[in-house]
Every structure is written in structure tokens, then in C-alpha cells.
Design an enzyme around this catalytic site. Structure first.
Site, PDB file in Angstrom:
ATOM      1  N   SER A   1      -4.563 -15.749  27.611  1.00  0.00           N
ATOM      2  CA  SER A   1      -5.016 -15.411  26.260  1.00  0.00           C
ATOM      3  C   SER A   1      -3.952 -14.579  25.551  1.00  0.00           C
ATOM      4  O   SER A   1      -3.219 -13.808  26.190  1.00  0.00           O
ATOM      5  CB  SER A   1      -6.298 -14.582  26.388  1.00  0.00           C
ATOM      6  OG  SER A   1      -6.608 -13.966  25.161  1.00  0.00           O
TER       7      SER A   1
ATOM      8  N   TYR B   1     -11.369  -7.451  30.622  1.00  0.00           N
ATOM      9  CA  TYR B   1     -11.137  -8.896  30.447  1.00  0.00           C
ATOM     10  C   TYR B   1      -9.636  -9.155  30.287  1.00  0.00           C
ATOM     11  O   TYR B   1      -9.057  -9.984  30.989  1.00  0.00           O
ATOM     12  CB  TYR B   1     -11.902  -9.423  29.219  1.00  0.00           C
ATOM     13  CG  TYR B   1     -11.430 -10.808  28.816  1.00  0.00           C
ATOM     14  CD1 TYR B   1     -11.752 -11.927  29.580  1.00  0.00           C
ATOM     15  CD2 TYR B   1     -10.635 -11.001  27.670  1.00  0.00           C
ATOM     16  CE1 TYR B   1     -11.293 -13.190  29.238  1.00  0.00           C
ATOM     17  CE2 TYR B   1     -10.179 -12.268  27.315  1.00  0.00           C
ATOM     18  CZ  TYR B   1     -10.511 -13.354  28.109  1.00  0.00           C
ATOM     19  OH  TYR B   1     -10.039 -14.606  27.769  1.00  0.00           O
TER      20      TYR B   1
ATOM     21  N   LYS C   1      -6.790 -11.097  32.913  1.00  0.00           N
ATOM     22  CA  LYS C   1      -5.893 -12.223  32.579  1.00  0.00           C
ATOM     23  C   LYS C   1      -4.448 -11.865  32.935  1.00  0.00           C
ATOM     24  O   LYS C   1      -3.707 -12.680  33.484  1.00  0.00           O
ATOM     25  CB  LYS C   1      -5.990 -12.557  31.085  1.00  0.00           C
ATOM     26  CG  LYS C   1      -7.279 -13.221  30.695  1.00  0.00           C
ATOM     27  CD  LYS C   1      -7.340 -14.661  31.206  1.00  0.00           C
ATOM     28  CE  LYS C   1      -8.718 -15.251  31.098  1.00  0.00           C
ATOM     29  NZ  LYS C   1      -8.868 -16.527  31.795  1.00  0.00           N
TER      30      LYS C   1
HETATM   31  P1  NAD Z   1     -16.598 -20.977  28.586  1.00  0.00           P
HETATM   32  O1  NAD Z   1     -17.400 -19.821  29.051  1.00  0.00           O
HETATM   33  O2  NAD Z   1     -17.203 -21.896  27.582  1.00  0.00           O
HETATM   34  O3  NAD Z   1     -16.122 -21.856  29.837  1.00  0.00           O
HETATM   35  C1  NAD Z   1     -15.872 -21.299  31.103  1.00  0.00           C
HETATM   36  C2  NAD Z   1     -16.570 -22.179  32.118  1.00  0.00           C
HETATM   37  O4  NAD Z   1     -16.312 -21.661  33.409  1.00  0.00           O
HETATM   38  C3  NAD Z   1     -18.081 -22.213  31.951  1.00  0.00           C
HETATM   39  O5  NAD Z   1     -18.540 -23.547  31.968  1.00  0.00           O
HETATM   40  C4  NAD Z   1     -18.619 -21.429  33.139  1.00  0.00           C
HETATM   41  O6  NAD Z   1     -19.878 -21.917  33.558  1.00  0.00           O
HETATM   42  C5  NAD Z   1     -17.516 -21.631  34.160  1.00  0.00           C
HETATM   43  N1  NAD Z   1     -17.363 -20.542  35.120  1.00  0.00           N
HETATM   44  C6  NAD Z   1     -17.290 -19.216  34.877  1.00  0.00           C
HETATM   45  N2  NAD Z   1     -17.117 -18.538  36.027  1.00  0.00           N
HETATM   46  C7  NAD Z   1     -17.074 -19.458  37.018  1.00  0.00           C
HETATM   47  C8  NAD Z   1     -16.919 -19.389  38.421  1.00  0.00           C
HETATM   48  N3  NAD Z   1     -16.801 -18.209  39.041  1.00  0.00           N
HETATM   49  N4  NAD Z   1     -16.914 -20.536  39.134  1.00  0.00           N
HETATM   50  C9  NAD Z   1     -17.060 -21.741  38.521  1.00  0.00           C
HETATM   51  N5  NAD Z   1     -17.225 -21.864  37.196  1.00  0.00           N
HETATM   52  C10 NAD Z   1     -17.232 -20.737  36.449  1.00  0.00           C
HETATM   53  O7  NAD Z   1     -15.218 -20.386  28.052  1.00  0.00           O
HETATM   54  P2  NAD Z   1     -14.056 -21.095  27.235  1.00  0.00           P
HETATM   55  O8  NAD Z   1     -14.072 -20.542  25.870  1.00  0.00           O
HETATM   56  O9  NAD Z   1     -14.107 -22.537  27.431  1.00  0.00           O
HETATM   57  O10 NAD Z   1     -12.799 -20.467  27.979  1.00  0.00           O
HETATM   58  C11 NAD Z   1     -12.145 -21.140  29.027  1.00  0.00           C
HETATM   59  C12 NAD Z   1     -11.022 -20.266  29.553  1.00  0.00           C
HETATM   60  O11 NAD Z   1     -10.127 -19.956  28.489  1.00  0.00           O
HETATM   61  C13 NAD Z   1     -11.492 -18.925  30.114  1.00  0.00           C
HETATM   62  O12 NAD Z   1     -10.717 -18.627  31.256  1.00  0.00           O
HETATM   63  C14 NAD Z   1     -11.198 -17.952  28.989  1.00  0.00           C
HETATM   64  O13 NAD Z   1     -10.981 -16.652  29.469  1.00  0.00           O
HETATM   65  C15 NAD Z   1      -9.941 -18.549  28.396  1.00  0.00           C
HETATM   66  N6  NAD Z   1      -9.755 -18.174  26.990  1.00  0.00           N
HETATM   67  C16 NAD Z   1     -10.764 -18.439  26.091  1.00  0.00           C
HETATM   68  C17 NAD Z   1     -10.591 -18.062  24.763  1.00  0.00           C
HETATM   69  C18 NAD Z   1     -11.689 -18.316  23.745  1.00  0.00           C
HETATM   70  O14 NAD Z   1     -11.649 -17.733  22.670  1.00  0.00           O
HETATM   71  N7  NAD Z   1     -12.659 -19.188  24.008  1.00  0.00           N
HETATM   72  C19 NAD Z   1      -9.414 -17.436  24.353  1.00  0.00           C
HETATM   73  C20 NAD Z   1      -8.410 -17.206  25.296  1.00  0.00           C
HETATM   74  C21 NAD Z   1      -8.604 -17.580  26.621  1.00  0.00           C
HETATM   75  C1  UD1 Z   2     -11.571 -11.692  20.886  1.00  0.00           C
HETATM   76  C2  UD1 Z   2     -11.178 -10.752  21.992  1.00  0.00           C
HETATM   77  C3  UD1 Z   2     -10.019 -11.358  22.767  1.00  0.00           C
HETATM   78  C4  UD1 Z   2     -10.423 -12.727  23.306  1.00  0.00           C
HETATM   79  C5  UD1 Z   2     -10.877 -13.594  22.136  1.00  0.00           C
HETATM   80  C6  UD1 Z   2     -11.402 -14.919  22.599  1.00  0.00           C
HETATM   81  C7  UD1 Z   2     -11.762  -8.494  21.245  1.00  0.00           C
HETATM   82  C8  UD1 Z   2     -11.238  -7.161  20.839  1.00  0.00           C
HETATM   83  N1  UD1 Z   2     -10.842  -9.438  21.447  1.00  0.00           N
HETATM   84  O1  UD1 Z   2     -10.454 -11.893  20.051  1.00  0.00           O
HETATM   85  O2  UD1 Z   2      -9.678 -10.525  23.850  1.00  0.00           O
HETATM   86  O3  UD1 Z   2      -9.335 -13.344  23.964  1.00  0.00           O
HETATM   87  O4  UD1 Z   2     -11.940 -12.939  21.424  1.00  0.00           O
HETATM   88  O5  UD1 Z   2     -12.601 -14.771  23.301  1.00  0.00           O
HETATM   89  O6  UD1 Z   2     -12.957  -8.689  21.391  1.00  0.00           O
HETATM   90  N2  UD1 Z   2     -14.931 -10.303  13.368  1.00  0.00           N
HETATM   91  C9  UD1 Z   2     -15.803  -9.834  12.425  1.00  0.00           C
HETATM   92  N3  UD1 Z   2     -17.138  -9.964  12.661  1.00  0.00           N
HETATM   93  C10 UD1 Z   2     -17.639 -10.528  13.794  1.00  0.00           C
HETATM   94  C11 UD1 Z   2     -16.732 -11.006  14.762  1.00  0.00           C
HETATM   95  C12 UD1 Z   2     -15.380 -10.865  14.531  1.00  0.00           C
HETATM   96  O7  UD1 Z   2     -15.395  -9.309  11.382  1.00  0.00           O
HETATM   97  O8  UD1 Z   2     -18.881 -10.608  13.947  1.00  0.00           O
HETATM   98  C13 UD1 Z   2     -13.468 -10.218  13.108  1.00  0.00           C
HETATM   99  C14 UD1 Z   2     -12.692  -9.407  14.136  1.00  0.00           C
HETATM  100  O9  UD1 Z   2     -12.628  -8.072  13.768  1.00  0.00           O
HETATM  101  C15 UD1 Z   2     -11.320 -10.125  14.106  1.00  0.00           C
HETATM  102  C16 UD1 Z   2     -11.671 -11.568  13.767  1.00  0.00           C
HETATM  103  O10 UD1 Z   2     -12.972 -11.532  13.173  1.00  0.00           O
HETATM  104  O11 UD1 Z   2     -10.552  -9.606  13.045  1.00  0.00           O
HETATM  105  C17 UD1 Z   2     -11.704 -12.476  14.987  1.00  0.00           C
HETATM  106  O12 UD1 Z   2     -12.562 -11.903  15.970  1.00  0.00           O
HETATM  107  P1  UD1 Z   2     -12.981 -12.678  17.307  1.00  0.00           P
HETATM  108  O13 UD1 Z   2     -13.430 -14.041  16.967  1.00  0.00           O
HETATM  109  O14 UD1 Z   2     -13.932 -11.808  18.063  1.00  0.00           O
HETATM  110  O15 UD1 Z   2     -11.620 -12.839  18.103  1.00  0.00           O
HETATM  111  P2  UD1 Z   2     -10.539 -11.714  18.521  1.00  0.00           P
HETATM  112  O16 UD1 Z   2     -11.006 -10.347  18.233  1.00  0.00           O
HETATM  113  O17 UD1 Z   2      -9.244 -12.124  17.941  1.00  0.00           O
END
Ligand code: NAD
Ligand code: UD1
Length: 346
Positions: free
Chosen positions: A126, A151, A155
Site C-alpha cells: 500500500s 496496518y 505491510k
Molecule cells: P478485502 O478485504 O476485500 O479482501 C481481502 C480478502 O482476504 C477477503 O476476501 C478476506 O476474506 C480474505 N482474508 C483475509 N484474511 C485472510 C486469511 N488470514 N486467510 C485467508 N483469507 C483471508 O480487501 P481488498 O481491498 O481486496 O484488499 C486486498 C489486499 O490489498 C489487502 O492485502 C489490502 O491490505 C491491500 N490493499 C488494499 C487497499 C484498498 O484500499 N482496498 C489499498 C492498499 C492495499
Molecule cells: C486509507 C488508509 C490507508 C489504506 C487505505 C486503503 C487511513 C489514515 N489511511 O487511506 O492506510 O491503505 O485507506 O484502505 O485510514 N475521507 C473523508 N470522509 C470519510 C472518509 C474519508 O473526508 O468518511 C477523506 C480522508 O480524509 C482522505 C480521503 O477522504 O482525505 C480518502 O480517505 P480513504 O478513502 O479513507 O483513504 P486514505 O485515507 O487515503
């Protein structure tokens, strides 16, 4: 035996879109997911979209015996590792669950891979690992660290673990993908993000205000040093993110060591700009109220995607408008996500 790609967390948001992308590219896929935040319904819908359903193994990456059994049964060529927990606020409340799932789970997976002689891995990291960098856009060589929550630390620890592993054995070939802010859904409206409970992230919350589940959005601060005072992020369409995994896996097939790529668009939008774009796409008003800053938030975070463009020939192609249109289609068709009530609406 056909070679397959193992996708951990393939029943979740990004994993399901990537599973579809890999099946469309003609790959065989096995999904391992414990369903703590994923849905088997996502995989059924993938079958409706491409005519193929990946095998789903319901199990935990923390369970070594399930992993060993899986690698013994299937001929796995590479692993895409999405499984993990992803809520920042939950990680502050439950750090052990985050270190267990994200760090120990990844460690277990690597051990099982080495035992089975599988050395190609794509890891979901991330942009959070950059902390609060002084300069935008963020290049991959910007120092990581200064993280404020478990979190993010989980990572970064896994990134470091993977580097140590690759340094110790040249057979490893690992892609670390640092995602910026994944949003949107597949254009069919059949698969998308299905957050449980109250969403923490901006776009799922905005969509749920528009559908009437919440009365208004809280905008966290309008006193940042940005165009309109609200936070700037690099929102990337989840289908672009999925295609980045195909390119990354191709790139590491013929190399070794660790390669790190940002997956972002290179353009940042403020919270107010995103709200306006969503209102245009949906035709609905999104009432909002400015509240104080959310602890741990940074003012700006947007990528330089130049390295991925140059080395992977990967470019994000969907613009903000398309992200909002696709998100809204998914939300309208699935007001309750993948829950049974929603299935009748699709
Ligand atoms: P998500 O929660 O939708 O998907 C994660 C999946 O992993 C789920 O289906 C969950 O059931 C499964 N899971 C969790 N723990 C597990 C375990 N111990 N064993 C087997 N399965 C397990 O999340 P996502 O948004 O699809 O994110 C996927 C990956 O990308 C994650 O590692 C997350 O940290 C990373 N990531 C997500 C974002 C975001 O904003 N969505 C941003 C940066 C990184
Ligand atoms: C957040 C996490 C980041 C994670 C990412 C994806 C934090 C501090 N960071 O990123 O670690 O990798 O999600 O899961 O939580 N906002 C509002 N109102 C809301 C929600 C968000 O104003 O209800 C604003 C936030 O202040 C930010 C932007 O929207 O400026 C995006 O927020 P968000 O979607 O939560 O993502 P990040 O904070 O970038």
C-alpha cells in the site's frame, strides 16, 4: 497437471477483480480465502462474466496444513497474495489480529511456497508505507517508514521480510505492488466492493450516502494546504489495478529478486472534487459536513506511475468519471452488496 495461479484473498474486492482478469487472460486460478471479508457469491458472478469459475478453497493463510495440502494437490506456478486485514482503525484496536493475519499469514505462505518449490509472488502492499512524504508525486525510491498504525507497519514488515527472503535465495522473484486508492467496480455491476458495517474509506461511504443508508458524509478537514483545503488522493479504478497484476507477474517470470512498483494514476483529486464527480455520475446529491481532521491522515498522496509505465508497460486507463459511474452502477444493482437480498436485484 495444468499450472495454476494461486490467488489468496481472491473472494475479496481487489482479489475478485484480479481473478476475473486472470481468467479472461486464459489462466487457471485457485482461490484461497477464509471469507472473513470476502464472498463466494463474487466467484459465482465471475463465472457469469467469463464462463469459468475458479476453484475456491475456504481456508486461512495462517493454517500451514491447508497451505501444504493445497500446494501438494495443485501445480502452482505463482501466487498473488491479497489475503489480509485492511482497516486502519481496527488495526489500532486489534494490533495482534493484524500482525497475525498480515505478517504471520504472509510468513506461513512463503514457507509453504518454498516447501513446494514455488518462488514467484506478487504482494499487495500500500502507498501507506510511504508515511507522510514531503514531496509529490511519490516515486518508489521515496523513503518508507514513519507509520502511525499497525496496518501500515504490517505491510512494511512484510515488504522487508520479502526482501530478506529474496536476498537469502536467488530463486525468489517477487513483485511488491504499492496500491494508491482503489475504487470503482467492474463495468458489469456484478462485482464490486462490499464493505461490512460502516465503511471507513471515502468512496464506499459516498455511495452509501447516495443510496440513502447514511444521511450525510463527514469530510475530514478543510484546512489542509491543498486546492480547496480537503485531502488529495490518487484514486485508481480497481480494473486498472487488476491489469497491473497481470503485467507484474509477466515481468517477474523471467527475473529474480524483488521489484517494487506503484500502482496509481499520477493524478490527485480532493475530497470535494470526488464528491462533485460522484454527484455528476449518479445524478444524486451527496450532503456533507466538514468536521475535524481524521488522526493519521496526510494532506496529499499521489503516485508517480512512471516506473510501472516504463518497466511494465502498464497505464491506468479509467478516468475519475468512469470510476464514479462504475461504482454507482455496482451500488444501485447491489444496495446490500453480495447479501441474499441483493442477489435478486441483479
Ligand atoms: P478485502 O478485504 O476485500 O479482501 C481481502 C480478502 O482476504 C477477503 O476476501 C478476506 O476474506 C480474505 N482474508 C483475509 N484474511 C485472510 C486469511 N488470514 N486467510 C485467508 N483469507 C483471508 O480487501 P481488498 O481491498 O481486496 O484488499 C486486498 C489486499 O490489498 C489487502 O492485502 C489490502 O491490505 C491491500 N490493499 C488494499 C487497499 C484498498 O484500499 N482496498 C489499498 C492498499 C492495499
Ligand atoms: C486509507 C488508509 C490507508 C489504506 C487505505 C486503503 C487511513 C489514515 N489511511 O487511506 O492506510 O491503505 O485507506 O484502505 O485510514 N475521507 C473523508 N470522509 C470519510 C472518509 C474519508 O473526508 O468518511 C477523506 C480522508 O480524509 C482522505 C480521503 O477522504 O482525505 C480518502 O480517505 P480513504 O478513502 O479513507 O483513504 P486514505 O485515507 O487515503
Amino acid at each position: 497437471m495444468t499450472e495454476k495461479i494461486l490467488i489468496t484473498g481472491g473472494a475479496g474486492y481487489i482479489g475478485s477483480h484480479t481473478t476475473l482478469e486472470f481468467l479472461l487472460a486464459g489462466k487457471e486460478v485457485v482461490v484461497l480465502d477464509n471469507l472473513c471479508n470476502g464472498s463466494p457469491e463474487a466467484l459465482l458472478r465471475i463465472e457469469r462474466l467469463c464462463g469459468k469459475q475458479p476453484e475456491l478453497i475456504i481456508g486461512d493463510i495462517c493454517d500451514a496444513s491447508i497451505l501444504n495440502e493445497l500446494f501438494d494437490k495443485h501445480r502452482i506456478a505463482a501466487v498473488l497474495h491479497f489475503a489480509g486485514l485492511k482497516s486502519v482503525s481496527e488495526s489500532v484496536r486489534e494490533p495482534l489480529a493484524y500482525y497475525e493475519n498480515n505478517v504471520m499469514g504472509s510468513l506461513n505462505l512463503c514457507k509453504a511456497m518454498a516447501r513446494a518449490g514455488v518462488y514467484h509472488l506478487v504482494f499487495s502492499s500500500s502507498a501507506t508505507v510511504y508515511g507522510d512524504p514531503a514531496q509529490m508525486p511519490i516515486h518508489e525510491n521515496v523513503p518508507t517508514g514513519a507509520l502511525t498504525n499497525p496496518y501500515g507497519r504490517s505491510k512494511l514488515i512484510v515488504e522487508q521480510l520479502l526482501q530478506d527472503l529474496a536476498d537469502s535465495d536467488p530463486r525468489w522473484s517477487i513483485a511488491i505492488l504499492r496500491y494508491f486508492n482503489p475504487v470503482g467496480a467492474h463495468s458489469s455491476g456484478l462485482i464490486g466492493e462490499d464493505p461490512q458495517g460502516t465503511p471507513n474509506n471515502l468512496l464506499p461511504y459516498v455511495a452509501q450516502v447516495a443510496i440513502g443508508r447514511f444521511s450525510e458524509l463527514a469530510v475530514y478537514g478543510n484546512d489542509y494546504p491543498t486546492r480547496d483545503g480537503t485531502g488529495v488522493r490518487d484514486y485508481i479504478h480497481v480494473v486498472d489495478l487488476a491489469s497491473g497484476h497481470l503485467k507484474a507477474l509477466q515481468a517477474i517470470e523471467s527475473t529474480n529478486g524483488v521489484k517494487t512498483w506503484n500502482l496509481g494514476t499520477g493524478t490527485g483529486y480532493t475530497v470535494l472534487e470526488v464528491i462533485k464527480a460522484f454527484e455528476r455520475a449518479s445524478g444524486r446529491q451527496v450532503p456533507y459536513r466538514i468536521v475535524s481532521r481524521r488522526p493519521g491522515d496526510v494532506a496529499e498522496c499521489w503516485a508517480s506511475p512512471a516506473k510501472a509505465a516504463e518497466e511494465l508497460d502498464w497505464h491506468a486507463v479509467h478516468d475519475l468519471e468512469t470510476m464514479m459511474i462504475d461504482l454507482w452502477r455496482w451500488q444501485l444493482k447491489n444496495p446490500r452488496g453480495y447479501s441474499p437480498q441483493a442477489i435478486q436485484l441483479v
